[in-house]
Design an enzyme around this catalytic site. Sequence first.
Site, PDB file in Angstrom:
ATOM      1  N   HIS A   1      16.564   3.917  30.043  1.00 39.48           N
ATOM      2  CA  HIS A   1      15.543   4.048  31.238  1.00 39.48           C
ATOM      3  C   HIS A   1      16.455   3.894  32.121  1.00 39.48           C
ATOM      4  O   HIS A   1      17.289   3.167  32.587  1.00 39.48           O
ATOM      5  CB  HIS A   1      13.984   3.174  31.375  1.00 39.48           C
ATOM      6  CG  HIS A   1      13.395   2.697  33.006  1.00 39.48           C
ATOM      7  ND1 HIS A   1      12.972   3.539  33.616  1.00 39.48           N
ATOM      8  CD2 HIS A   1      13.632   1.612  33.435  1.00 39.48           C
ATOM      9  CE1 HIS A   1      13.291   3.499  35.107  1.00 39.48           C
ATOM     10  NE2 HIS A   1      13.283   1.934  34.494  1.00 39.48           N
TER      11      HIS A   1
ATOM     12  N   CYS B   1       7.521   1.452  33.660  1.00 41.88           N
ATOM     13  CA  CYS B   1       8.362   2.391  33.329  1.00 41.88           C
ATOM     14  C   CYS B   1       9.178   2.667  31.689  1.00 41.88           C
ATOM     15  O   CYS B   1      10.217   3.662  31.722  1.00 41.88           O
ATOM     16  CB  CYS B   1      10.246   1.232  33.404  1.00 41.88           C
ATOM     17  SG  CYS B   1      10.040   1.235  35.805  1.00 41.88           S
TER      18      CYS B   1
ATOM     19  N   ASN C   1      15.022   5.161  40.354  1.00 37.73           N
ATOM     20  CA  ASN C   1      14.375   5.153  39.041  1.00 37.73           C
ATOM     21  C   ASN C   1      13.076   5.706  39.634  1.00 37.73           C
ATOM     22  O   ASN C   1      12.324   6.036  40.339  1.00 37.73           O
ATOM     23  CB  ASN C   1      13.708   3.391  39.266  1.00 37.73           C
ATOM     24  CG  ASN C   1      12.962   3.611  38.396  1.00 37.73           C
ATOM     25  OD1 ASN C   1      11.855   4.015  37.574  1.00 37.73           O
ATOM     26  ND2 ASN C   1      13.041   1.150  38.494  1.00 37.73           N
TER      27      ASN C   1
END
Length: 316
Positions: free
Chosen positions: A243, A112, A273
């Site tokens: 993020h 990520c 996500n």
Amino acid sequence: MGIRIMGTGSYLPEKVMTNEDFEKIIDTSDEWITKRTGIKRRHYVENGMWNKDMCVIAANIAMKEAGITKDDLGGIVVASVTNEMGVPSVASQIQRELEIPVAVCFDVNSACTGFMFALKAVEGLLKPGGKPFLVCGSETLSRFMNMDDRASCILFGDGAGAMVVEYGDNLEYFEVYSKPDTDGLIEINGMNTLVDGIVQPSYASLKGREVYVFATREAERVINVALEETGKTPEEIDWFLMHQSNQRITKTIAQRLGQPIEKFYSNIDDTSNTSAASIPIALDQMNKKGLLKKGQKLVIAGFGGGLSSGCAVYEW
């Protein structure tokens, strides 16, 4: 060394998987998912779409905004954990699709935080007066979901974000970090195989509570380091771009920094996500919505598997 963003672009697949859709296949509910994550929908690829396809769409949008053509690019760097092929890289696939004869092309895998690592790599390749680079984050995470694992399958979606960047002095601070994940908090286990042209994936897994602790602590740490290094206070920052992993994580970070949640852009309700694609998608949305004004200060922070993290302070 430095970076100036010339243009941004993003793409989200048309297929949408809602919380209500998940209610039909696993023991969960819209209320349960929304309360714990902030996620309402996620976008899934279909009909043979690959990472390269989403990146090309996002790249063309970014190049148009930057006022350049594919022939102006000096390189392509892609952050992804879901390349459908072992070789070539997604970046090289994009190069082939765009018909660029010569360019620096490679992928970065740092989960990520991947886009931050890709951007950091490009920072070292940019030169004054040199050609701009295309930096993409792209994921097809829906192909790595175990739909029997209700703790993980609801969290992830697909999409791509892109930036065209050149050498410039808009970047005031930028650092990335890695430390070993000795407890296996975030993993995609095993190897992928290709059967009759269809990817047979291994599955993503994470330890939710432990990831929450890591993410909130590490994000707070890297942001405070960045602010200290630049001599800024949280109040002087116009936007915090995190993020997009979990809205509870973002709210906790905002509280610890003593800042209103309104300064933290969020799209997780619609995207879920998207790993390495998360930050560039969100930044493009902010850009296209006109939220970013010249001279504004942005803190951009990521965290993810590895374990990895990164933070930048950027003047728009």
